[in-house]
Design a protein around this motif. Structure first.
Motif: not given
Length: 389
Positions: A145, A142-143
């Motif tokens: 992207g 998630d970080e």
């Protein structure tokens, strides 16, 4: 001569480096005649854009990443992964997208590779396997992207698309079948305990044991290797009241277990029935051939690759995609406990191949109603006989 550069093309074409940049990137600023000359020179020099430079300019890397945190020796003998990789490559290659594959020892090393490949613009997205309980990789993805497709689920956490099959329902189909043909002591040689699919299979066996009133149902975690599969099988078969059926989470372990049974003089399927959670050529060529859960792993790999390519184009499904549940293919490694299965001189059981025939006959032998075993797609009709071992 080394890799040609823009300066080399400019010198050969007799133009400035700026003109070459305009021409190669399709931008205005040069005449059509000059653009055509520059492109011709670039083609003659076999020039290709540098992937890092293209990435820094916002262009795609035309590559996706797959990092597997398992012992390399185990991966090397897993038919499941070879079929999965073949399916991935079939779709990615057709789109001129490369697959960057790395095998590492643990999850910490895996997440470090994700960070490095993302920072270096090496890949456009990731394929993630072996979904874990409270998986620490999902927040990292998630970080970063980048688009990612996770093989496993469903579950909470992370914004990645998940593609999954129902491991619980698959395990229940195995246990229901074994119980229907008379087995009351069932063991399960499971995979790594922190994998979500391992936990689902363990819980499914436990729940089915209560519902079916089994005498014993035990799950033993392993690392999926033939060595641990063999060792755990030897321990189970050395017990005073050993299981009459063992379910293995991989075909490699199932074949290893079959070898141990032979070594210990335990007849398969007369004294021990064996079921593999994975089907493969390996499961079909041993003697007796193994009852197994069948699915098209190549097609699974194709679907994962297609979904990731669609996600890269912002055209993929928004959430989970459930694949068909693997279905039980009954072969000669299972029978009612204590029943001898005669074989013909060619090494196979007598009778014709049919759908559900062996299941119906075995269920009747165990007092179950024929046709009560959904999820069984293929079986060999055999003479189960009544001769004790």
């Amino acid at each position: 001569m080394g890799r040609p550069t823009i300066a080399d093309i400019a010198r050969e074409a007799g133009v400035s480096k700026g003109a070459v940049s305009f021409a190669l990137n399709g931008r205005p600023g040069v005449s059509e005649a000059t653009r055509a000359r520059i492109l011709r020179v670039a083609e003659e020099m076999n020039w290709r854009p540098h992937s890092a430079a293209r990435a820094l300019g916002g262009a795609r890397a035309d590559a996706v990443g797959l990092v597997i945190a398992r012992p390399a020796r185990t991966i090397g003998v897993e038919p499941f992964f070879s079929q999965l990789l073949s399916g991935l490559q079939a779709v990615l290659s057709a789109s001129s997208v490369a697959l960057h594959l790395m095998v590492v020892e643990d999850t910490a090393a895996e997440t470090e590779v994700y960070r490095r490949w993302a920072s270096e613009h090496r890949v456009d997205g990731f394929i993630v396997v072996d979904l874990q309980v409270k998986d620490p990789r999902l927040p990292v993805l998630d970080e970063l992207g980048l688009p990612a497709v996770v093989l496993g689920g469903p579950g909470k956490g992370g914004n990645q698309l998940r593609i999954w099959a129902d491991d619980r329902e698959a395990m229940l189909s195995i246990v229901d079948y074994l119980a229907a043909i008379g087995h009351r002591r069932i063991a399960h040689l499971a995979g790594l305990p922190h994998f979500q699919h391992t936990q689902r299979r363990i819980r499914a066996l436990r729940d089915a044991s209560r519902r079916l009133g089994l005498e014993e149902a035990v799950s033993v975690p392993t690392d999926f290797s033939d060595a641990e599969g063999a060792a755990a099988t030897r321990t189970l078969l050395s017990r005073a009241r050993r299981p009459t059926a063992i379910v293995y989470d991989s075909d490699v372990m199932a074949v290893a277990g079959l070898g141990v049974a032979g070594e210990m003089g335990v007849a398969v399927p007369g004294e021990l029935s064996i079921v593999s959670f994975d089907d493969s050529v390996l499961a079909r060529i041993v003697h007796p051939p193994l009852t197994a859960l069948s699915r098209d792993t190549f097609a699974l790999g194709e679907q994962v690759a297609r979904s990731l390519l669609e996600a890269l184009d912002d055209a993929g499904p928004e959430r989970d995609l459930q694949m068909p549940t693997p279905r039980l293919t009954v072969r000669e490694s299972t029978s009612p406990p204590g029943v001898f299965v005669p074989t013909d001189p060619a090494g196979g059981a007598g009778g014709a191949v049919g759908v559900g025939g062996a299941v119906a006959g075995s269920a009747a032998a165990a007092g179950a109603a024929p046709g009560s075993l959904p999820g069984v797609i293929a079986a060999r009709v055999v003479d189960r006989g009544s001769e004790p071992v």
